[in-house]
Write a protein that holds these residues in place. Structure first.
Motif, mmCIF file in Angstrom:
data_model
loop_
_atom_site.group_PDB
_atom_site.id
_atom_site.type_symbol
_atom_site.label_atom_id
_atom_site.label_comp_id
_atom_site.label_asym_id
_atom_site.label_seq_id
_atom_site.Cartn_x
_atom_site.Cartn_y
_atom_site.Cartn_z
ATOM 1 N N UNK A 4 0.854 -0.953 -0.034
ATOM 2 C CA UNK A 4 0.092 0.160 -0.102
ATOM 3 C C UNK A 4 0.971 1.237 -0.047
ATOM 4 N N UNK A 5 0.288 2.255 -0.378
ATOM 5 C CA UNK A 5 1.078 3.511 -0.554
ATOM 6 C C UNK A 5 0.373 4.594 0.240
ATOM 7 N N UNK A 6 1.096 5.614 0.867
ATOM 8 C CA UNK A 6 0.718 6.890 1.410
ATOM 9 C C UNK A 6 1.348 8.113 0.921
ATOM 10 N N UNK A 7 0.693 9.271 0.842
ATOM 11 C CA UNK A 7 1.372 10.447 0.353
ATOM 12 C C UNK A 7 2.037 11.104 1.653
ATOM 13 N N UNK A 8 3.157 11.140 1.519
ATOM 14 C CA UNK A 8 4.101 11.439 2.862
ATOM 15 C C UNK A 8 3.604 12.487 3.655
ATOM 16 N N UNK A 9 3.101 13.822 3.237
ATOM 17 C CA UNK A 9 2.695 14.852 3.995
ATOM 18 C C UNK A 9 1.168 15.125 3.941
ATOM 19 N N UNK A 10 0.421 14.030 3.448
ATOM 20 C CA UNK A 10 -1.070 14.153 3.807
ATOM 21 C C UNK A 10 -1.288 13.137 4.832
ATOM 22 N N UNK A 11 -2.551 12.646 4.462
ATOM 23 C CA UNK A 11 -2.955 11.514 5.600
ATOM 24 C C UNK A 11 -2.362 10.113 5.695
ATOM 25 N N UNK A 12 -2.345 9.675 6.923
ATOM 26 C CA UNK A 12 -1.688 8.337 6.824
ATOM 27 C C UNK A 12 -2.418 7.165 6.265
ATOM 28 N N UNK A 13 -3.741 7.278 5.721
ATOM 29 C CA UNK A 13 -4.536 6.494 5.088
ATOM 30 C C UNK A 13 -3.918 6.047 3.717
ATOM 31 N N UNK A 14 -3.816 5.068 3.350
ATOM 32 C CA UNK A 14 -3.116 4.775 2.128
ATOM 33 C C UNK A 14 -4.255 5.182 0.811
ATOM 34 N N UNK A 15 -3.363 5.609 -0.092
ATOM 35 C CA UNK A 15 -4.290 5.990 -1.402
ATOM 36 C C UNK A 15 -4.298 4.975 -2.302
ATOM 37 N N UNK A 16 -5.480 4.831 -3.012
ATOM 38 C CA UNK A 16 -5.691 3.677 -3.884
ATOM 39 C C UNK A 16 -5.188 4.225 -5.402
ATOM 40 N N UNK A 17 -5.000 3.107 -6.216
ATOM 41 C CA UNK A 17 -4.421 3.600 -7.692
ATOM 42 C C UNK A 17 -5.637 4.255 -8.276
ATOM 43 N N UNK A 18 -6.916 4.069 -7.940
ATOM 44 C CA UNK A 18 -8.028 4.769 -8.641
ATOM 45 C C UNK A 18 -8.043 6.336 -7.876
ATOM 46 N N UNK A 19 -7.618 6.665 -6.623
ATOM 47 C CA UNK A 19 -7.606 8.025 -6.111
ATOM 48 C C UNK A 19 -6.232 8.821 -6.304
ATOM 49 N N UNK A 20 -5.133 8.087 -6.629
ATOM 50 C CA UNK A 20 -3.935 8.792 -6.475
ATOM 51 C C UNK A 20 -3.731 9.820 -7.453
ATOM 52 N N UNK A 21 -4.240 9.808 -8.857
ATOM 53 C CA UNK A 21 -4.105 10.650 -9.655
ATOM 54 C C UNK A 21 -4.740 12.087 -9.223
ATOM 55 N N UNK A 22 -6.224 11.683 -8.855
ATOM 56 C CA UNK A 22 -7.060 12.899 -8.288
ATOM 57 C C UNK A 22 -6.256 13.782 -7.007
ATOM 58 N N UNK A 23 -5.530 13.024 -6.166
ATOM 59 C CA UNK A 23 -4.584 13.500 -5.521
ATOM 60 C C UNK A 23 -3.605 14.232 -5.657
ATOM 61 N N UNK A 24 -2.951 13.708 -6.771
ATOM 62 C CA UNK A 24 -1.843 14.779 -7.295
ATOM 63 C C UNK A 24 -2.350 16.070 -8.054
ATOM 64 N N UNK A 25 -3.644 15.677 -8.745
ATOM 65 C CA UNK A 25 -4.040 16.991 -9.315
ATOM 66 C C UNK A 25 -4.555 18.071 -8.354
ATOM 67 N N UNK A 26 -5.051 17.616 -7.319
ATOM 68 C CA UNK A 26 -5.593 18.353 -6.173
ATOM 69 C C UNK A 26 -4.309 19.312 -5.483
ATOM 70 N N UNK A 27 -2.986 18.454 -5.456
ATOM 71 C CA UNK A 27 -1.883 19.010 -4.759
ATOM 72 C C UNK A 27 -1.347 20.110 -5.996
ATOM 73 N N UNK A 33 4.150 21.210 -6.206
ATOM 74 C CA UNK A 33 4.413 20.422 -7.189
ATOM 75 C C UNK A 33 5.285 19.203 -7.214
ATOM 76 N N UNK A 34 6.006 18.848 -5.766
ATOM 77 C CA UNK A 34 6.388 17.958 -5.522
ATOM 78 C C UNK A 34 5.799 16.874 -4.484
ATOM 79 N N UNK A 35 5.691 15.792 -4.878
ATOM 80 C CA UNK A 35 5.006 14.688 -3.941
ATOM 81 C C UNK A 35 5.678 13.554 -3.728
ATOM 82 N N UNK A 36 5.806 12.960 -2.693
ATOM 83 C CA UNK A 36 6.529 11.749 -2.323
ATOM 84 C C UNK A 36 5.305 10.778 -1.689
ATOM 85 N N UNK A 37 5.334 9.615 -2.248
ATOM 86 C CA UNK A 37 4.464 8.613 -1.822
ATOM 87 C C UNK A 37 5.516 7.487 -1.167
ATOM 88 N N UNK A 38 5.339 6.893 -0.129
ATOM 89 C CA UNK A 38 5.919 5.759 0.646
ATOM 90 C C UNK A 38 5.084 4.607 0.678
#
Length: 125
Positions: A4-27, A33-38
């Motif tokens: 599973x993957x989380x956006x480092x400086x957002x919620x500790x809740x994992x982001x799904x493949x379906x939601x990750x692009x919308x999360x990037x667009x929002x950021x 403009x820089x996003x790290x996922x772990x």
């Protein structure tokens, strides 16, 4: 175990493949403009954009030079890649990909744990 993957400086809740692009667009819309996922296995996925192109890097662990997506045959350079510390970077277009392709790559990596088979990338190790 599924990674599973989380956006480092957002919620500790994992982001799904379906939601990750919308999360990037929002950021991006908010100027981030820089996003790290772990991942749950300790890997890192970097996404840095100038809103037209993006640098996408996948690292196996801290200190790993990793691998990054490339746009074979692209010429020139692009600037406007602003890091979270305010530093503005410029990259050769060959070392970045168009934003739509970057979204596709990130979605696939988050969903499958690997690059799409048709992705062009360079291993920097």
């Amino acid at each position: 175990m599924i990674e599973s993957w989380v956006i480092n400086d957002d919620s500790p809740v994992p982001v799904s493949s379906e939601a990750v692009v919308e999360a990037l667009r929002s950021r991006i819309a908010s100027g981030q403009l820089e996003t790290w996922l772990t991942s749950s296995s300790g890997r890192s996925l970097a996404f840095v954009t100038n809103t037209e192109r993006a640098l996408v890097m996948l690292l196996d662990s801290e200190g790993d030079p990793g691998e990054h997506a490339v746009d074979l045959g692209a010429e020139g350079t692009s600037d406007g890649f602003v890091l979270s510390d305010g530093q503005g970077d410029e990259y050769p277009d060959e070392d970045t990909v168009p934003i739509g392709e970057a979204f596709r790559l990130v979605r696939h990596i988050v969903g499958a744990g690997s690059w799409p088979t048709d992705a062009h990338r360079v291993v920097d190790r």
